[in-house]
Design a protein around this motif. Structure first.
Motif, PDB file in Angstrom:
ATOM      1  N   ASP A  78       0.820  -1.209   0.000  1.00  0.00           N
ATOM      2  CA  ASP A  78       0.000   0.000   0.000  1.00  0.00           C
ATOM      3  C   ASP A  78       0.860   1.267   0.000  1.00  0.00           C
ATOM      4  O   ASP A  78       0.474   2.280  -0.580  1.00  0.00           O
ATOM      5  CB  ASP A  78      -0.914   0.000   1.228  1.00  0.00           C
ATOM      6  CG  ASP A  78      -2.030  -1.026   1.113  1.00  0.00           C
ATOM      7  OD1 ASP A  78      -2.624  -1.370   2.150  1.00  0.00           O
ATOM      8  OD2 ASP A  78      -2.306  -1.486  -0.014  1.00  0.00           O
ATOM      9  N   SER A  79       1.997   1.198   0.639  1.00  0.00           N
ATOM     10  CA  SER A  79       2.840   2.379   0.780  1.00  0.00           C
ATOM     11  C   SER A  79       3.448   2.864  -0.533  1.00  0.00           C
ATOM     12  O   SER A  79       3.929   3.995  -0.604  1.00  0.00           O
ATOM     13  CB  SER A  79       3.961   2.102   1.787  1.00  0.00           C
ATOM     14  OG  SER A  79       4.750   1.006   1.346  1.00  0.00           O
ATOM     15  N   VAL A  80       3.439   2.024  -1.551  1.00  0.00           N
ATOM     16  CA  VAL A  80       4.069   2.411  -2.819  1.00  0.00           C
ATOM     17  C   VAL A  80       3.088   2.457  -3.985  1.00  0.00           C
ATOM     18  O   VAL A  80       3.466   2.845  -5.094  1.00  0.00           O
ATOM     19  CB  VAL A  80       5.242   1.485  -3.176  1.00  0.00           C
ATOM     20  CG1 VAL A  80       6.237   1.408  -2.034  1.00  0.00           C
ATOM     21  CG2 VAL A  80       4.759   0.092  -3.570  1.00  0.00           C
ATOM     22  N   LYS A  84      10.012   9.329  -1.424  1.00  0.00           N
ATOM     23  CA  LYS A  84       9.911   9.975  -0.117  1.00  0.00           C
ATOM     24  C   LYS A  84      11.084   9.540   0.750  1.00  0.00           C
ATOM     25  O   LYS A  84      11.638   8.459   0.547  1.00  0.00           O
ATOM     26  CB  LYS A  84       8.603   9.561   0.559  1.00  0.00           C
ATOM     27  CG  LYS A  84       7.341   9.835  -0.256  1.00  0.00           C
ATOM     28  CD  LYS A  84       6.114   9.288   0.455  1.00  0.00           C
ATOM     29  CE  LYS A  84       4.850   9.528  -0.355  1.00  0.00           C
ATOM     30  NZ  LYS A  84       3.640   8.987   0.335  1.00  0.00           N
ATOM     31  N   GLU A  87      11.014   8.205   3.520  1.00  0.00           N
ATOM     32  CA  GLU A  87      10.708   6.894   4.116  1.00  0.00           C
ATOM     33  C   GLU A  87      10.900   5.728   3.145  1.00  0.00           C
ATOM     34  O   GLU A  87      10.782   4.571   3.539  1.00  0.00           O
ATOM     35  CB  GLU A  87       9.284   6.875   4.689  1.00  0.00           C
ATOM     36  CG  GLU A  87       8.207   7.344   3.737  1.00  0.00           C
ATOM     37  CD  GLU A  87       7.851   8.802   3.937  1.00  0.00           C
ATOM     38  OE1 GLU A  87       8.772   9.637   4.107  1.00  0.00           O
ATOM     39  OE2 GLU A  87       6.637   9.110   3.912  1.00  0.00           O
ATOM     40  N   ASP A  88      11.185   6.014   1.891  1.00  0.00           N
ATOM     41  CA  ASP A  88      11.527   4.965   0.943  1.00  0.00           C
ATOM     42  C   ASP A  88      12.996   4.557   1.054  1.00  0.00           C
ATOM     43  O   ASP A  88      13.422   3.588   0.404  1.00  0.00           O
ATOM     44  CB  ASP A  88      11.251   5.415  -0.495  1.00  0.00           C
ATOM     45  CG  ASP A  88       9.782   5.624  -0.777  1.00  0.00           C
ATOM     46  OD1 ASP A  88       9.446   6.613  -1.460  1.00  0.00           O
ATOM     47  OD2 ASP A  88       8.960   4.812  -0.321  1.00  0.00           O
TER      48      ASP A  88
END
Length: 126
Positions: free
Chosen positions: A61-63, A86, A88-89
């Motif tokens: 989901d985060s990507v 980002k 956080e990546d």
């Protein structure tokens, strides 16, 4: 034996893009699932995206909406286009292959054998 070699990591600013490649060499006659995972320091390795032997494509989901995974079966290569990156990546990105069905003289059998690449570092600055 299969060897996976990742490339394409690097450092970019937030909002930038990077493209990762993973090339598999060796015996790849089996049907296979291939995927990208990532691991940040102190964190567990997590799934990012992948393509299964049946062609189904999956994303964390985060990507979703930012990353695009693709496969070139002729080259035995898996790619990951990463956009709108980002901080956080930031992580080491690993390629994994899991053999599903492998041929033998009498037919085919389920393997489940997995191989990992050594990883490529992606650093996103704010």
């Amino acid at each position: 034996r299969v060897e996976l070699v990742e490339s394409g990591g690097g450092s970019v600013k937030a909002g930038g893009s990077l493209s990762l490649s993973c090339v598999a060499s060796g015996d790849t006659s089996c049907t296979r699932n291939m995927g990208w995972y990532r691991q940040s320091p102190g964190e567990e390795r997590e799934f990012v995206s992948g393509i299964d032997y049946d062609g189904s494509v999956k994303y964390a989901d985060s990507v979703k909406g930012r990353f695009t995974v693709s496969l070139d079966n002729d080259k035995g290569a898996l790619y990951l286009q990463m956009n709108s990156l980002k901080p956080e990546d930031t992580a080491t990105y690993y390629c994994k292959i899991m053999f599903v069905m492998c041929p033998y003289a009498g037919g085919q059998y389920y393997s489940g054998e997995e191989y990992w690449g050594k990883g490529t570092l992606v650093t996103i600055s704010s």
